[in-house]
Structures are given as structure tokens and as C-alpha cells.
Design an enzyme around this catalytic site. Structure first.
Site, PDB file in Angstrom:
ATOM      1  N   ALA A 125      10.491  18.575 -16.472  1.00  0.00           N
ATOM      2  CA  ALA A 125       9.153  19.162 -16.371  1.00  0.00           C
ATOM      3  C   ALA A 125       8.904  20.212 -17.445  1.00  0.00           C
ATOM      4  O   ALA A 125       7.799  20.294 -17.986  1.00  0.00           O
ATOM      5  CB  ALA A 125       8.945  19.763 -14.984  1.00  0.00           C
ATOM      6  N   GLY A 167      19.993  28.126 -13.985  1.00  0.00           N
ATOM      7  CA  GLY A 167      20.348  27.206 -12.914  1.00  0.00           C
ATOM      8  C   GLY A 167      19.763  27.584 -11.576  1.00  0.00           C
ATOM      9  O   GLY A 167      18.711  28.215 -11.493  1.00  0.00           O
ATOM     10  N   GLY A 222       5.321  25.192 -13.175  1.00  0.00           N
ATOM     11  CA  GLY A 222       5.584  24.020 -12.338  1.00  0.00           C
ATOM     12  C   GLY A 222       7.036  23.605 -12.278  1.00  0.00           C
ATOM     13  O   GLY A 222       7.383  22.671 -11.550  1.00  0.00           O
ATOM     14  N   ALA A 223       7.912  24.286 -13.002  1.00  0.00           N
ATOM     15  CA  ALA A 223       9.327  23.907 -13.005  1.00  0.00           C
ATOM     16  C   ALA A 223       9.953  24.038 -11.620  1.00  0.00           C
ATOM     17  O   ALA A 223      10.715  23.171 -11.190  1.00  0.00           O
ATOM     18  CB  ALA A 223      10.104  24.747 -14.014  1.00  0.00           C
ATOM     19  N   GLY A 224       9.633  25.117 -10.922  1.00  0.00           N
ATOM     20  CA  GLY A 224      10.162  25.295  -9.575  1.00  0.00           C
ATOM     21  C   GLY A 224       9.654  24.237  -8.619  1.00  0.00           C
ATOM     22  O   GLY A 224      10.395  23.747  -7.757  1.00  0.00           O
ATOM     23  N   ASP A 225       8.390  23.876  -8.757  1.00  0.00           N
ATOM     24  CA  ASP A 225       7.823  22.810  -7.926  1.00  0.00           C
ATOM     25  C   ASP A 225       8.525  21.487  -8.195  1.00  0.00           C
ATOM     26  O   ASP A 225       8.829  20.730  -7.265  1.00  0.00           O
ATOM     27  CB  ASP A 225       6.329  22.665  -8.186  1.00  0.00           C
ATOM     28  CG  ASP A 225       5.538  23.898  -7.773  1.00  0.00           C
ATOM     29  OD1 ASP A 225       5.915  24.546  -6.782  1.00  0.00           O
ATOM     30  OD2 ASP A 225       4.538  24.204  -8.444  1.00  0.00           O
ATOM     31  N   ASP A 233       6.875  24.432 -21.597  1.00  0.00           N
ATOM     32  CA  ASP A 233       5.977  25.044 -20.616  1.00  0.00           C
ATOM     33  C   ASP A 233       6.722  25.106 -19.290  1.00  0.00           C
ATOM     34  O   ASP A 233       7.094  24.074 -18.740  1.00  0.00           O
ATOM     35  CB  ASP A 233       4.716  24.190 -20.490  1.00  0.00           C
ATOM     36  CG  ASP A 233       3.649  24.789 -19.598  1.00  0.00           C
ATOM     37  OD1 ASP A 233       3.904  25.817 -18.935  1.00  0.00           O
ATOM     38  OD2 ASP A 233       2.541  24.219 -19.554  1.00  0.00           O
ATOM     39  N   GLY A 241      15.678  29.513 -13.359  1.00  0.00           N
ATOM     40  CA  GLY A 241      15.251  28.981 -14.648  1.00  0.00           C
ATOM     41  C   GLY A 241      16.417  28.406 -15.433  1.00  0.00           C
ATOM     42  O   GLY A 241      17.209  27.621 -14.908  1.00  0.00           O
ATOM     43  N   ALA A 242      16.551  28.828 -16.670  1.00  0.00           N
ATOM     44  CA  ALA A 242      17.601  28.307 -17.549  1.00  0.00           C
ATOM     45  C   ALA A 242      19.007  28.657 -17.071  1.00  0.00           C
ATOM     46  O   ALA A 242      19.994  28.078 -17.530  1.00  0.00           O
ATOM     47  CB  ALA A 242      17.398  28.829 -18.965  1.00  0.00           C
ATOM     48  N   GLY A 256       1.735  21.339 -19.199  1.00  0.00           N
ATOM     49  CA  GLY A 256       0.972  21.074 -17.995  1.00  0.00           C
ATOM     50  C   GLY A 256       1.848  21.061 -16.763  1.00  0.00           C
ATOM     51  O   GLY A 256       3.029  21.384 -16.820  1.00  0.00           O
TER      52      GLY A 256
END
Length: 97
Positions: free
Chosen positions: A67, A9, A34-37, A31, A6-7, A72
Site C-alpha cells: 500500500a 514493523g 492507509g498503510a495501517g488500514d 504515500d 510503520g517501517a 492514494g
């Protein structure tokens, strides 16, 4: 092996011996779903275009950062132009001589 934090890195381990630490970009998250995707999609897109692992890590981190600044999942995924513009705004740090 790719591990996202996440934040904090991400870490990319190549062949068990080379470790690339990719810092996250400083953005305000709206949000995180979906960040990992988005990160993995950016990594794959970079690899498919023949970029180095370090360039791919930056591209992946930019995709994840963009993202999380939107709500969403599918609508939050950045297009290549947005990623390029974002990376221009955050040039890579200069390496020490």
C-alpha cells in the site's frame, strides 16, 4: 492487541502473554496514508482463511508494504494475487535448529 510502527514493523500480543514481532518489508514508501488500514485488512483476511498468527502477521505486513508503494488509499490496496506474489519474493526467514 496489534500495534503498528510503520517501517519498524508491528507487534501482535495474543492473550497478554504471547508476543509476535513482525518486521516490516523493505520498500520505498510513496504515500503512507492507509498503510495501517491495509495492514489490518491483511491480518483479518489471513485470520478468516485460518492461517496462523505468524502467517497473518506476514500477510498483513505485505499488505501494508504494498500500500505504501502507491499513491492514494483505495487504489493502493493490494489484491490477493499481488500479496501472494510479494510474499513469494520475500520468503520467511529460516528458523535456527
Amino acid at each position: 492487541l496489534v500495534i503498528t510502527f510503520g517501517a519498524a514493523g508491528a507487534r501482535i500480543v495474543l492473550g497478554g502473554s504471547t508476543v509476535l514481532d513482525q518486521p516490516a518489508f523493505p520498500v520505498t514508501a510513496i504515500d503512507t496514508i492507509g498503510a495501517g488500514d491495509a495492514f489490518i485488512a491483511g491480518l483479518a483476511a489471513g485470520l478468516l482463511t485460518g492461517r496462523s498468527w505468524s502467517e497473518c502477521g506476514r500477510m498483513a505486513a505485505a499488505c501494508g508494504a504494498l500500500a505504501v508503494t502507491r499513491s492514494g488509499v483505495l487504489d493502493a490496496l493490494p489484491d490477493p494475487g499481488e500479496v501472494a506474489e510479494f510474499l513469494c519474493a520475500y520468503p520467511p526467514p529460516m528458523e535456527a535448529p
